[in-house]
Design a protein around this motif. Structure first.
Motif, PDB file in Angstrom:
ATOM      1  N   LYS A  18       0.398  -6.695 -25.431  1.00  0.00           N
ATOM      2  CA  LYS A  18       1.464  -7.539 -24.899  1.00  0.00           C
ATOM      3  C   LYS A  18       2.314  -8.112 -26.025  1.00  0.00           C
ATOM      4  O   LYS A  18       1.862  -8.278 -27.146  1.00  0.00           O
ATOM      5  CB  LYS A  18       0.872  -8.677 -24.073  1.00  0.00           C
ATOM      6  N   GLN A  38       1.049 -16.404 -31.459  1.00  0.00           N
ATOM      7  CA  GLN A  38       0.078 -17.022 -30.558  1.00  0.00           C
ATOM      8  C   GLN A  38      -1.355 -16.570 -30.822  1.00  0.00           C
ATOM      9  O   GLN A  38      -2.292 -17.301 -30.548  1.00  0.00           O
ATOM     10  CB  GLN A  38       0.436 -16.690 -29.107  1.00  0.00           C
ATOM     11  N   SER A  39      -1.507 -15.365 -31.312  1.00  0.00           N
ATOM     12  CA  SER A  39      -2.848 -14.816 -31.504  1.00  0.00           C
ATOM     13  C   SER A  39      -3.170 -14.716 -32.996  1.00  0.00           C
ATOM     14  O   SER A  39      -2.317 -14.972 -33.840  1.00  0.00           O
ATOM     15  CB  SER A  39      -2.952 -13.447 -30.840  1.00  0.00           C
ATOM     16  N   ARG A  43      -1.934  -8.922 -34.452  1.00  0.00           N
ATOM     17  CA  ARG A  43      -0.515  -8.796 -34.139  1.00  0.00           C
ATOM     18  C   ARG A  43       0.280  -8.069 -35.209  1.00  0.00           C
ATOM     19  O   ARG A  43      -0.079  -8.050 -36.369  1.00  0.00           O
ATOM     20  CB  ARG A  43       0.139 -10.130 -33.839  1.00  0.00           C
ATOM     21  N   GLU A  85       4.287 -11.246 -27.641  1.00  0.00           N
ATOM     22  CA  GLU A  85       4.141 -12.703 -27.687  1.00  0.00           C
ATOM     23  C   GLU A  85       5.366 -13.308 -28.374  1.00  0.00           C
ATOM     24  O   GLU A  85       5.847 -12.746 -29.355  1.00  0.00           O
ATOM     25  CB  GLU A  85       2.913 -13.082 -28.503  1.00  0.00           C
ATOM     26  N   GLN A  86       5.815 -14.429 -27.858  1.00  0.00           N
ATOM     27  CA  GLN A  86       6.876 -15.155 -28.550  1.00  0.00           C
ATOM     28  C   GLN A  86       6.219 -16.215 -29.410  1.00  0.00           C
ATOM     29  O   GLN A  86       5.462 -17.047 -28.916  1.00  0.00           O
ATOM     30  CB  GLN A  86       7.857 -15.801 -27.584  1.00  0.00           C
ATOM     31  N   GLU A 131      12.372  -9.443 -28.140  1.00  0.00           N
ATOM     32  CA  GLU A 131      11.226  -9.025 -27.327  1.00  0.00           C
ATOM     33  C   GLU A 131      11.231  -7.505 -27.146  1.00  0.00           C
ATOM     34  O   GLU A 131      10.185  -6.860 -27.182  1.00  0.00           O
ATOM     35  CB  GLU A 131      11.275  -9.734 -25.974  1.00  0.00           C
ATOM     36  N   ASN A 186       0.972  -7.717 -29.786  1.00  0.00           N
ATOM     37  CA  ASN A 186      -0.467  -7.920 -29.927  1.00  0.00           C
ATOM     38  C   ASN A 186      -1.154  -6.577 -29.706  1.00  0.00           C
ATOM     39  O   ASN A 186      -1.119  -6.015 -28.616  1.00  0.00           O
ATOM     40  CB  ASN A 186      -0.957  -8.959 -28.914  1.00  0.00           C
TER      41      ASN A 186
END
Length: 62
Positions: free
Chosen positions: A17, A23-24, A29, A19-20, A36, A12
């Motif tokens: 951060k 999510q955003s 993103r 994200e798995q 990861e 992101n």
């Protein structure tokens, strides 16, 4: 969200951060990445790609 995307990772750009799963908002993103760790190095990958493309463009202009 597909089952496959739930197991991928995104970086992101707004929050900095990983994200798995998506999510955003997509505008914030970069990805997907398989792990990861790969996602956590997204900015380095983007910089490296950008530098390579700039070199390729400079070479093509000759």
């Amino acid at each position: 969200m597909t089952a496959d995307s739930e197991h991928q990772f995104w970086y992101n750009m707004r929050t900095g951060k990983v994200e798995q799963g998506p999510q955003s908002q997509s505008i914030d993103r970069v990805g997907p990445f398989a792990t990861e760790l790969e996602a956590s190095h997204a900015l380095e990958k983007l910089r490296a790609n950008s530098a390579k493309w700039a070199e390729d463009d400079a070479r093509d202009e000759r």
